[in-house]
Design an enzyme around this catalytic site. Structure first.
Site, PDB file in Angstrom:
ATOM      1  N   GLY A 148       0.790  -1.219   0.000  1.00 15.27           N
ATOM      2  CA  GLY A 148       0.000   0.000   0.000  1.00 15.27           C
ATOM      3  C   GLY A 148       0.818   1.262   0.000  1.00 15.27           C
ATOM      4  O   GLY A 148       0.373   2.289   0.481  1.00 15.27           O
ATOM      5  N   CYS A 149       2.034   1.225  -0.516  1.00 17.40           N
ATOM      6  CA  CYS A 149       2.834   2.437  -0.581  1.00 17.40           C
ATOM      7  C   CYS A 149       2.056   3.528  -1.293  1.00 17.40           C
ATOM      8  O   CYS A 149       1.473   3.302  -2.342  1.00 17.40           O
ATOM      9  CB  CYS A 149       4.137   2.158  -1.327  1.00 17.40           C
ATOM     10  SG  CYS A 149       5.059   3.623  -1.791  1.00 17.40           S
ATOM     11  N   GLY A 150       2.037   4.722  -0.729  1.00 15.48           N
ATOM     12  CA  GLY A 150       1.247   5.792  -1.317  1.00 15.48           C
ATOM     13  C   GLY A 150       2.054   6.824  -2.056  1.00 15.48           C
ATOM     14  O   GLY A 150       1.500   7.665  -2.745  1.00 15.48           O
TER      15      GLY A 150
END
Length: 272
Positions: A108-110
């Site tokens: 879930g790196c944003g």
């Protein structure tokens, strides 16, 4: 393609003793994004709705401004993960290759492909006016998401992002082990169906970090409604974008942090 959910053996210890059994858990797979053979990012994500993921990620990361700039998408399974081969049109490919980046992202790196503080803090685009919603409509939108969280109902381990419209209700839901991934998949699903975000509101099961605001603004969503709290930076970004940020949505109501003019009326039917 690996299944999004696996059932694995486990021992369950309780006050009464130990019981052998199994539990459903979500799959987590390395998803590599390449554009015209150039590597951009590797995300850990749930291996489903990958076409939506490819389009939505490309939009919210600013690689494309329109799905028309994508010529094709290939989903290629490999021994260690899945590669999304995204082919850009000529002009867009040239622009992308001029600023080629490569980064490995956790679940879930944003902020992917970001090299400078300025890029990480880029101001979001303005979202436009959108619609005005009653408190009951907002609570209905939030409540409608939970019954359609199929993966989470089975695993209790994934996030969801949905889009709700007054006339049609919840029109799309996407789930993933990463909250940013779920939102990217939702963005892709809406774009591929030619659904404009200005006609409804985005509903999130997660906290609202700055990346969630940036990604929602990229698809011009005027309203975010989330079950958890926002960060201070997310509030500032939402205010800059002209976005109504609603959070801490519970059975008895919610809190509005920015641009409250899109919420009008009294909460009635959800008060216990």
């Amino acid at each position: 393609m690996p299944p999004p959910v696996l059932r694995v053996p486990r021992s369950s210890w309780r006050a009464s003793g130990c019981v052998e059994g199994e539990r459903a858990i979500p799959e987590e797979t390395a998803i590599a994004f390449t554009y015209n053979t150039a590597s951009y990012a590797v995300m850990m994500a749930t291996p489903q709705d990958l076409g939506d993921f490819a389009v939505g990620f490309s939009l919210t990361e600013g690689i494309i401004a329109s799905p028309d700039e994508i010529e094709g998408i290939e989903v290629v399974e490999q021994d260690v993960g899945i590669e999304l081969r995204i082919w850009l049109t000529g002009p867009q490919a040239a622009e992308f290759l001029g600023r080629r980046r490569k980064i490995a992202g956790p679940t879930g790196c944003g902020l992917c492909g970001i090299e400078t503080l300025t890029e990480a803090m880029r101001p979001p685009p303005g979202v436009g006016e959108g619609l005005v919603f009653t408190p009951d409509q907002i609570m209905t939108a939030v409540d409608s998401l939970f019954p359609l969280q199929i993966l989470n109902r089975e695993t209790r381990a994934v996030h969801a992002a949905g889009f709700w419209e007054p006339e049609r209700g919840l029109v799309a839901v996407r789930e993933d082990v990463g909250r940013h991934n779920a939102l990217d998949k939702l963005a892709g699903a809406l774009t591929r169906e030619s659904t404009t975000a200005k006609e409804g509101l985005v509903v999130l099961t997660s906290r609202v970090s700055v990346e969630m605001v940036q990604k929602s603004a990229a698809i011009r969503a005027p309203i975010i409604a989330a079950v958890s709290a926002p960060t201070a930076l997310a509030v500032r970004m939402a205010d800059t974008a002209g976005m109504t940020l609603i959070a801490i949505a519970r059975k008895d109501g919610f809190e509005v942090f920015t641009h409250p003019h899109r919420v009008s009326g009294k909460l009635a039917s959800h008060v216990a």
